[in-house]
Design an enzyme around this catalytic site. Structure first.
Site, mmCIF file in Angstrom:
data_model
loop_
_atom_site.group_PDB
_atom_site.id
_atom_site.type_symbol
_atom_site.label_atom_id
_atom_site.label_comp_id
_atom_site.label_asym_id
_atom_site.label_seq_id
_atom_site.Cartn_x
_atom_site.Cartn_y
_atom_site.Cartn_z
ATOM 1 C CG LEU A 149 38.168 46.784 14.870
ATOM 2 C CD1 LEU A 149 38.974 47.114 16.124
ATOM 3 C CD2 LEU A 149 37.732 48.060 14.193
ATOM 4 C CG HIS A 150 39.728 40.119 13.186
ATOM 5 N ND1 HIS A 150 40.531 39.310 12.463
ATOM 6 C CD2 HIS A 150 39.131 40.962 12.317
ATOM 7 C CE1 HIS A 150 40.446 39.631 11.193
ATOM 8 N NE2 HIS A 150 39.607 40.633 11.076
ATOM 9 C CB ALA A 151 39.508 38.223 18.440
#
Lengths: 561, 92
Positions: free
Chosen positions: B14-16
């Site tokens: 759950l990044h970028a």
């Protein structure tokens, strides 16, 4: 008519109006309180409005961007109205802190938290600080930091540009780059050449010009004039005509008498390589592999690397591709490889030297190269950056052999390598001069520093002598081992003639410069180039070396280069 | 309070880009949604519409998270957000 002399780093003559890059946003004073008549509710509402405006502005820019830039802008836009950031600031305002100071501190604590998470998150900390500066600018009613947005094209004037600024630079909107600081090898210079924008650096005083001032920029002569006269208007028109002619390279680098000087491209990855092939580059003289590694917190796998390398090889079937192994350190740090705390990174563990402290990374990179080469049709050469001794060259050659790579070579960037080229070339098959670093090390002048711009030019006779010594070393070694140049020097058409005269076999440059270099090279014979090389070597200074050579090359003036 | 469990499907976690897409969607559902790692106390749940909170949560691919929401439309909102988390947003 007011004139600002500087250092021309990318040719082109252009007239336009300027826009100043806004000064960085200053920190609101620590302990700044809400002013008497402002309530906490009003300050919070003002902050929310400013944050909303920043969000909308970034969101609008994201709409018109594409690729990675779009994703970054979208994420940054969301940060502007992020509840974590605004609630943090809101708490401070409720305790009496001013809105500007509150968002400043809230941004700092979020950035620190991200920084402590490391890796990808740490990189996003910069985005939070950018958003914070934009919100403060909005609250102050001053222009947002970063490259100004504008509906019409303009000449961008700045103190200097950082790599992060250049990433958001839209070549459709920017006509030319002018900086008060920076040197010939600064990021501003490199980005200008790769985008084909006229540029002048180290032009002291230009940062005081008012927005909207009309100026004439000559990127070859290195000058900026306010209130252009008729001759300058004519010169700018002539350039507009010539520029289209100078955009086409026929894929055949040669002197007037047919001495072949293959003109190659410097590339960073597959997309870049395809573009260079489209501009008829005769191969790749410098494939900077660190672009596959940057922004990574762990080493990419052998397979992943091989795929990235193959994408470049595939753009040049049957042609030479010279790959430089990982050149991390100094201005290109990598968390898994370099030590950011070195007091003097340019003289530290960088380039080939990272194999001393982190063995294995280079070995796996060589395996990946061999793997990519196996099913490609390119003629792959591999060289190590920052080689200083014959012993290092021998060790690198043995590593290549172990990986199944048949044509190892070295970069000549450290003066010791130029001085001992004969013994180094006994160990490897070729040498390529990296003139940017060679100049920085020969002159002991940091390439990013504006005040040292005059020292930091490859026209310095000492640097040219080191180039000549490398060629002599190759001749003394006796096997005609090729010596190329892959620094920014090769992109300067006048210098390209001198390098050819010094006996350099190939020139590699940003693909945009191929046509201009080819056009000028074609106007001299090899004997004339050799004469010009002698002339440059005999000059007492870089300024005279350049002036003397340029005077003997009438094609430069005719083409506006 | 309605809650759902979801397994992060995006390759980068759950990044970028996935975080941005999810935060934006969570902000658009009309109810306040919180997110927490499975097993963490409900008091530690973070605002799901805050990209910075999502980034500090540090959920990787394969991690299980709990979404919670209350009020009108909470169930429908949670269903749509679970679907988003269980899609590989890095693809394409």
């Amino acid at each position: 008519m007011q004139n600002f002399p500087g250092v021309g780093v990318s040719p082109g003559r252009i007239i336009g109006t300027i826009k100043q890059m806004p000064k960085p946003i200053s920190e609101p004073p620590a302990g700044e309180q809400l002013s008497g008549e402002t309530s906490a509710e009003e300050a919070t509402a003002a902050l929310k409005a400013a944050a909303g405006a920043v969000h909308d502005e970034l969101k609008a820019r994201a709409e018109s961007a594409s690729g990675d830039g779009k994703a970054v802008l979208e994420a940054t836009a969301l940060m502007a109205k992020d509840t974590m950031l605004l609630k943090g600031a809101g708490k401070l305002i409720a305790r009496g802190t001013s809105a500007q100071r509150a968002i400043w501190e809230a941004g700092a604590s979020v950035a620190e938290m991200l920084h402590n998470l490391g890796g990808y998150m740490a990189e996003r900390a910069t985005d939070v600080l950018d958003v914070r500066a934009r919100i403060v600018a909005e609250l102050r009613g001053v222009p947002a930091p970063g490259i100004p947005s504008s509906g019409t094209p303009f000449i961008l004037v700045a103190e200097d540009l950082a790599p992060a600024d250049t990433a958001t630079l839209d070549p459709e909107k920017v006509l030319a780059l002018v900086t008060a600081g920076g040197g010939p090898q600064s990021h501003t210079a490199i980005i200008a050449r790769s985008l084909g924008l006229p540029a002048v650096v180290a032009a002291a005083g230009v940062d005081a010009l008012a927005d909207g001032t009309e100026v004439f920029v000559d990127g070859a002569a290195g000058s900026i004039s306010v209130d252009p006269d008729d001759a300058q208007r004519a010169a700018a028109e002539a350039w507009a005509t010539n520029a289209s002619l100078l955009a086409v390279f026929d894929g055949n680098g040669t002197t007037a008498d047919g001495h072949l000087v293959p003109l190659l491209a410097n590339v960073g990855g597959g997309k870049n390589a395809v573009a260079a092939a489209g501009l008829n580059a005769q191969g790749v003289g410098l494939f900077r592999t660190e672009f596959c590694f940057l922004e990574r917190d762990t080493e990419p796998s052998v397979e992943e690397q091989a795929a990235a390398y193959k994408s470049v090889f595939d753009a040049f079937p049957g042609k030479k591709v010279v790959l430089r192994t990982l050149d991390a350190g100094a201005d290109k740090p990598l968390p898994f490889l370099t030590d950011a705390t070195e007091p003097n990174p340019a003289l530290g563990v960088r380039g080939y030297r990272t194999d001393f402290t982190t063995p294995g990374v280079l070995e796996r990179q060589l395996q990946a190269i061999a793997l990519a080469e196996k099913d490609s049709e390119a003629d792959v050469w591999v060289m190590a950056p920052m080689i200083s001794t014959a012993e290092e060259a021998a060790h690198f050659a043995s590593m290549c052999t172990a990986a199944g790579i048949t044509n190892p070579g070295v970069m000549v960037e450290v003066p010791s390598a130029a001085l001992t080229a004969e013994s180094i070339l006994r160990e490897v098959g070729f040498a390529s001069l990296g003139t940017n670093d060679l100049t920085q090390y020969a002159m002991a002048a940091d390439r990013q520093l504006g005040p040292l711009a005059n020292l930091n030019t490859p026209w310095q006779p000492a640097v040219l002598r080191l180039v000549g010594l490398t060629v002599e070393g190759s001749r003394a070694e006796g096997h005609n081992k090729p010596v190329g140049v892959c620094g920014e020097a090769a992109a300067d058409p006048a210098l390209a003639v001198v390098l050819t005269g010094l006996g350099v076999n190939t020139l590699s440059m940003t693909a945009r410069s191929l046509a201009a270099v080819a056009a000028v090279l074609k106007t001299v014979t090899l004997a004339e180039a050799q004469q010009l090389a002698k002339l440059a070597l005999s000059a007492p200074s870089a300024t005279e070396a350049k002036a003397w050579v340029r005077e003997k090359l009438p094609a430069l003036e005719e083409l506006g280069l | 309070m309605p809650e759902r469990i979801a397994t992060i499907a995006s390759r980068s976690g759950l990044h970028a880009r996935p975080a941005a897409l999810f935060a934006e969607a969570a902000g658009d559902v009309g109810v306040e949604v919180t997110i927490a790692m499975q097993g963490d106390p409900e008091d530690d749940a973070l605002d799901a519409s805050s990209i910075l909170s999502l980034m500090t949560l540090g959920a990787a691919k394969g991690d299980v998270v709990v979404l919670r929401a209350e009020g009108d439309g909470a169930d429908a909102a949670l269903d749509s957000l679970v679907k988003l988390l269980e899609t590989d947003l890095d693809a394409g």
